[in-house]
Design a protein around this motif. Sequence first.
Motif, PDB file in Angstrom:
ATOM      1  N   ALA A   1       0.814  -1.226   0.000  1.00  0.00           N
ATOM      2  CA  ALA A   1       0.000   0.000   0.000  1.00  0.00           C
ATOM      3  C   ALA A   1       0.843   1.269   0.000  1.00  0.00           C
ATOM      4  O   ALA A   1       0.453   2.285  -0.598  1.00  0.00           O
ATOM      5  CB  ALA A   1      -0.929   0.005   1.215  1.00  0.00           C
ATOM      6  N   ILE A   2       2.008   1.237   0.656  1.00  0.00           N
ATOM      7  CA  ILE A   2       2.809   2.459   0.863  1.00  0.00           C
ATOM      8  C   ILE A   2       3.160   3.189  -0.445  1.00  0.00           C
ATOM      9  O   ILE A   2       2.919   4.396  -0.559  1.00  0.00           O
ATOM     10  CB  ILE A   2       4.075   2.149   1.707  1.00  0.00           C
ATOM     11  CG1 ILE A   2       3.657   1.932   3.171  1.00  0.00           C
ATOM     12  CG2 ILE A   2       5.103   3.262   1.607  1.00  0.00           C
ATOM     13  CD1 ILE A   2       4.741   1.347   4.062  1.00  0.00           C
ATOM     14  N   PRO A   3       3.705   2.501  -1.495  1.00  0.00           N
ATOM     15  CA  PRO A   3       4.036   3.242  -2.723  1.00  0.00           C
ATOM     16  C   PRO A   3       2.806   3.858  -3.394  1.00  0.00           C
ATOM     17  O   PRO A   3       2.906   4.912  -4.020  1.00  0.00           O
ATOM     18  CB  PRO A   3       4.683   2.197  -3.637  1.00  0.00           C
ATOM     19  CG  PRO A   3       4.787   0.938  -2.872  1.00  0.00           C
ATOM     20  CD  PRO A   3       4.098   1.092  -1.559  1.00  0.00           C
ATOM     21  N   VAL A   4       1.656   3.196  -3.270  1.00  0.00           N
ATOM     22  CA  VAL A   4       0.417   3.729  -3.854  1.00  0.00           C
ATOM     23  C   VAL A   4       0.011   5.007  -3.107  1.00  0.00           C
ATOM     24  O   VAL A   4      -0.322   6.035  -3.711  1.00  0.00           O
ATOM     25  CB  VAL A   4      -0.729   2.687  -3.809  1.00  0.00           C
ATOM     26  CG1 VAL A   4      -2.003   3.247  -4.435  1.00  0.00           C
ATOM     27  CG2 VAL A   4      -0.309   1.399  -4.521  1.00  0.00           C
ATOM     28  N   LEU A   5       0.066   4.958  -1.773  1.00  0.00           N
ATOM     29  CA  LEU A   5      -0.256   6.149  -0.972  1.00  0.00           C
ATOM     30  C   LEU A   5       0.725   7.281  -1.254  1.00  0.00           C
ATOM     31  O   LEU A   5       0.341   8.450  -1.305  1.00  0.00           O
ATOM     32  CB  LEU A   5      -0.247   5.804   0.522  1.00  0.00           C
ATOM     33  CG  LEU A   5      -1.531   5.181   1.070  1.00  0.00           C
ATOM     34  CD1 LEU A   5      -1.352   4.760   2.522  1.00  0.00           C
ATOM     35  CD2 LEU A   5      -2.720   6.141   0.956  1.00  0.00           C
ATOM     36  N   TYR A   6       1.983   6.938  -1.444  1.00  0.00           N
ATOM     37  CA  TYR A   6       2.975   7.975  -1.760  1.00  0.00           C
ATOM     38  C   TYR A   6       2.603   8.683  -3.062  1.00  0.00           C
ATOM     39  O   TYR A   6       2.568   9.919  -3.130  1.00  0.00           O
ATOM     40  CB  TYR A   6       4.386   7.381  -1.880  1.00  0.00           C
ATOM     41  CG  TYR A   6       5.354   8.351  -2.526  1.00  0.00           C
ATOM     42  CD1 TYR A   6       5.809   9.460  -1.815  1.00  0.00           C
ATOM     43  CD2 TYR A   6       5.752   8.186  -3.853  1.00  0.00           C
ATOM     44  CE1 TYR A   6       6.660  10.391  -2.423  1.00  0.00           C
ATOM     45  CE2 TYR A   6       6.598   9.114  -4.456  1.00  0.00           C
ATOM     46  CZ  TYR A   6       7.044  10.205  -3.742  1.00  0.00           C
ATOM     47  OH  TYR A   6       7.869  11.134  -4.345  1.00  0.00           O
ATOM     48  N   GLU A   7       2.324   7.895  -4.112  1.00  0.00           N
ATOM     49  CA  GLU A   7       1.976   8.498  -5.411  1.00  0.00           C
ATOM     50  C   GLU A   7       0.742   9.391  -5.289  1.00  0.00           C
ATOM     51  O   GLU A   7       0.701  10.504  -5.820  1.00  0.00           O
ATOM     52  CB  GLU A   7       1.715   7.403  -6.458  1.00  0.00           C
ATOM     53  CG  GLU A   7       2.957   6.838  -7.089  1.00  0.00           C
ATOM     54  CD  GLU A   7       3.790   7.868  -7.845  1.00  0.00           C
ATOM     55  OE1 GLU A   7       3.206   8.807  -8.430  1.00  0.00           O
ATOM     56  OE2 GLU A   7       5.025   7.759  -7.833  1.00  0.00           O
ATOM     57  N   LEU A   8      -0.268   8.892  -4.583  1.00  0.00           N
ATOM     58  CA  LEU A   8      -1.518   9.656  -4.438  1.00  0.00           C
ATOM     59  C   LEU A   8      -1.285  10.959  -3.672  1.00  0.00           C
ATOM     60  O   LEU A   8      -1.706  12.033  -4.108  1.00  0.00           O
ATOM     61  CB  LEU A   8      -2.578   8.810  -3.717  1.00  0.00           C
ATOM     62  CG  LEU A   8      -3.169   7.617  -4.471  1.00  0.00           C
ATOM     63  CD1 LEU A   8      -4.035   6.771  -3.543  1.00  0.00           C
ATOM     64  CD2 LEU A   8      -3.997   8.071  -5.676  1.00  0.00           C
ATOM     65  N   THR A   9      -0.620  10.864  -2.509  1.00  0.00           N
ATOM     66  CA  THR A   9      -0.465  12.059  -1.659  1.00  0.00           C
ATOM     67  C   THR A   9       0.476  13.078  -2.307  1.00  0.00           C
ATOM     68  O   THR A   9       0.200  14.281  -2.297  1.00  0.00           O
ATOM     69  CB  THR A   9       0.063  11.680  -0.261  1.00  0.00           C
ATOM     70  OG1 THR A   9       1.258  10.918  -0.392  1.00  0.00           O
ATOM     71  CG2 THR A   9      -0.952  10.880   0.527  1.00  0.00           C
ATOM     72  N   TYR A  10       1.566  12.591  -2.885  1.00  0.00           N
ATOM     73  CA  TYR A  10       2.557  13.494  -3.475  1.00  0.00           C
ATOM     74  C   TYR A  10       1.956  14.247  -4.673  1.00  0.00           C
ATOM     75  O   TYR A  10       2.079  15.465  -4.792  1.00  0.00           O
ATOM     76  CB  TYR A  10       3.790  12.689  -3.896  1.00  0.00           C
ATOM     77  CG  TYR A  10       4.882  13.523  -4.524  1.00  0.00           C
ATOM     78  CD1 TYR A  10       5.623  14.424  -3.748  1.00  0.00           C
ATOM     79  CD2 TYR A  10       5.174  13.423  -5.887  1.00  0.00           C
ATOM     80  CE1 TYR A  10       6.628  15.208  -4.332  1.00  0.00           C
ATOM     81  CE2 TYR A  10       6.169  14.195  -6.466  1.00  0.00           C
ATOM     82  CZ  TYR A  10       6.889  15.088  -5.684  1.00  0.00           C
ATOM     83  OH  TYR A  10       7.868  15.858  -6.260  1.00  0.00           O
ATOM     84  N   GLN A  11       1.274  13.482  -5.543  1.00  0.00           N
ATOM     85  CA  GLN A  11       0.680  14.127  -6.729  1.00  0.00           C
ATOM     86  C   GLN A  11      -0.461  15.064  -6.332  1.00  0.00           C
ATOM     87  O   GLN A  11      -0.660  16.115  -6.939  1.00  0.00           O
ATOM     88  CB  GLN A  11       0.177  13.069  -7.709  1.00  0.00           C
ATOM     89  CG  GLN A  11       1.297  12.333  -8.414  1.00  0.00           C
ATOM     90  CD  GLN A  11       0.810  11.634  -9.675  1.00  0.00           C
ATOM     91  OE1 GLN A  11      -0.042  12.148 -10.388  1.00  0.00           O
ATOM     92  NE2 GLN A  11       1.345  10.458  -9.952  1.00  0.00           N
ATOM     93  N   SER A  12      -1.205  14.690  -5.292  1.00  0.00           N
ATOM     94  CA  SER A  12      -2.337  15.519  -4.883  1.00  0.00           C
ATOM     95  C   SER A  12      -1.860  16.863  -4.341  1.00  0.00           C
ATOM     96  O   SER A  12      -2.462  17.905  -4.597  1.00  0.00           O
ATOM     97  CB  SER A  12      -3.179  14.795  -3.833  1.00  0.00           C
ATOM     98  OG  SER A  12      -4.522  15.221  -3.910  1.00  0.00           O
ATOM     99  N   GLN A  13      -0.753  16.838  -3.594  1.00  0.00           N
ATOM    100  CA  GLN A  13      -0.210  18.100  -3.077  1.00  0.00           C
ATOM    101  C   GLN A  13       0.198  19.023  -4.231  1.00  0.00           C
ATOM    102  O   GLN A  13      -0.072  20.231  -4.206  1.00  0.00           O
ATOM    103  CB  GLN A  13       0.995  17.824  -2.169  1.00  0.00           C
ATOM    104  CG  GLN A  13       1.485  19.083  -1.455  1.00  0.00           C
ATOM    105  CD  GLN A  13       2.709  18.828  -0.604  1.00  0.00           C
ATOM    106  OE1 GLN A  13       3.727  18.346  -1.092  1.00  0.00           O
ATOM    107  NE2 GLN A  13       2.625  19.150   0.677  1.00  0.00           N
ATOM    108  N   LYS A  14       0.833  18.443  -5.257  1.00  0.00           N
ATOM    109  CA  LYS A  14       1.239  19.256  -6.415  1.00  0.00           C
ATOM    110  C   LYS A  14       0.004  19.852  -7.117  1.00  0.00           C
ATOM    111  O   LYS A  14       0.019  21.007  -7.536  1.00  0.00           O
ATOM    112  CB  LYS A  14       2.044  18.394  -7.407  1.00  0.00           C
ATOM    113  CG  LYS A  14       3.445  18.127  -6.883  1.00  0.00           C
ATOM    114  CD  LYS A  14       4.492  17.761  -7.923  1.00  0.00           C
ATOM    115  CE  LYS A  14       4.070  16.984  -9.103  1.00  0.00           C
ATOM    116  NZ  LYS A  14       5.188  16.235  -9.745  1.00  0.00           N
ATOM    117  N   LEU A  15      -1.063  19.043  -7.207  1.00  0.00           N
ATOM    118  CA  LEU A  15      -2.294  19.532  -7.842  1.00  0.00           C
ATOM    119  C   LEU A  15      -2.912  20.684  -7.036  1.00  0.00           C
ATOM    120  O   LEU A  15      -3.392  21.660  -7.617  1.00  0.00           O
ATOM    121  CB  LEU A  15      -3.309  18.390  -7.997  1.00  0.00           C
ATOM    122  CG  LEU A  15      -2.964  17.317  -9.035  1.00  0.00           C
ATOM    123  CD1 LEU A  15      -3.917  16.135  -8.934  1.00  0.00           C
ATOM    124  CD2 LEU A  15      -2.989  17.882 -10.459  1.00  0.00           C
TER     125      LEU A  15
END
Length: 417
Positions: free
Chosen positions: A106-120
């Motif tokens: 789950a961790i890499p998926v959460l990383y991608e989601l949270t990191y990209q969401s902050q940029k958005l």
Amino acid sequence: MSNKSVVIVGAGIVGFSTAYYLNKQGIEVTILDQTDGNNNCSFGNAGYVSPSHLIPLASPGIISQGIKWMLNSKSPFYIKPKLDLDLMKWGMLFKKASTDKRVKEAIPVLYELTYQSQKLYEELLAEEQIDAGYHKPGLLMICQKQNTLHHEEELVKLAQSFGLEAETLTREETEKLEPNVNYNMAGSVYFGCDAWMTPNVFMKKFEALLVERGVNIQYNTTLKDIKLSNGKVSEFITNTGAYQADEFVIAAGSWSPLLMKKLKLSMPLQAGKGYSFMIKEPIKMPKLPSILVEGRIATTPMLHGWRIAGTMEMSGINHQINQNRVAGIIEAVKQAIPDYESFDFSEIEPWAGLRPCTPDGLPYIGRVSGLSNLQVGTGHAMLGWTLGPITGKLLTEQIVGEQASVSSPLLAVERYN
């Protein structure tokens, strides 16, 4: 310009973000919401935009800790004792998901989601010139005990392994970074990668922007039935009439499984009630938001005061305020911040919101198989505010046929069917 039309159920941060990205593609959007739009979960949360939150809710050790807390109505986690088959099924799935193997996936998926969401968020705030008190860097994890600090150091290593800014601080180093508040602590963890804002201010400005761009928002509109035709949704029947569209989205937070049941589809999800209150004139206003780790309390300096939020209460879909839960939050604040030991909390107005919690701590985002024009975006647990924009972007990408920014079977809507 597209001549497509989309109907979204849910006027929270996920529904609004989906409408925003669809509208930018020239798609006609209608949002339906059963409330008056002034007080959903997107309004009273702690306002964190947190790439540091990489561990899902279901993780090893949480079960034994949860059992200790479960029967104390003042504790950070409380399950109201009741015979409820959905809750029991959810609990069994939660236990199954709370393994090292599942968490590592789950961790890499959460990383991608949270990191990209902050940029958005940052792109959106800059492009649309919305001022909602967005600040970066900074989130402190305040640890009163040395063993708590030691445990949090594992999260620092994890965050650093993804290139995120994170460090362990001594008591003295924390006081330099946060001179405004005197914490009772052994030390802290500082996540420089995290940000925060005032969510209710953002929501009102975001709503005004959507309306100005032509998004049709219908409040006090309850979805009563879903009509199907040839393997597709043909219309949403509401208390105010029928709505037809090319595509439909359910982003109704904790109410989403009830709507899925209208299609005879099961989507394990429980409402985790969280509480918050504002101190409009704090005696000491912190510079930085902080999580008081032992009490699981989030505190945020906002545009109109200091917000204190916390607890996870599984007691079904209701907004009743359990005063014991509020008392538990106040006790945790007094223990962690000596300046507030004698503060008069009698004037506070507690708020409650329902976080949609999946058994494995990952959201449901994507199409419903067998229905080619229905999508779901819910189940974000404590990360609903953080993950609003990326969820809206992913749902939009599906609708317009673009490649998904984040793709994983762990986000599948029907992963438990």
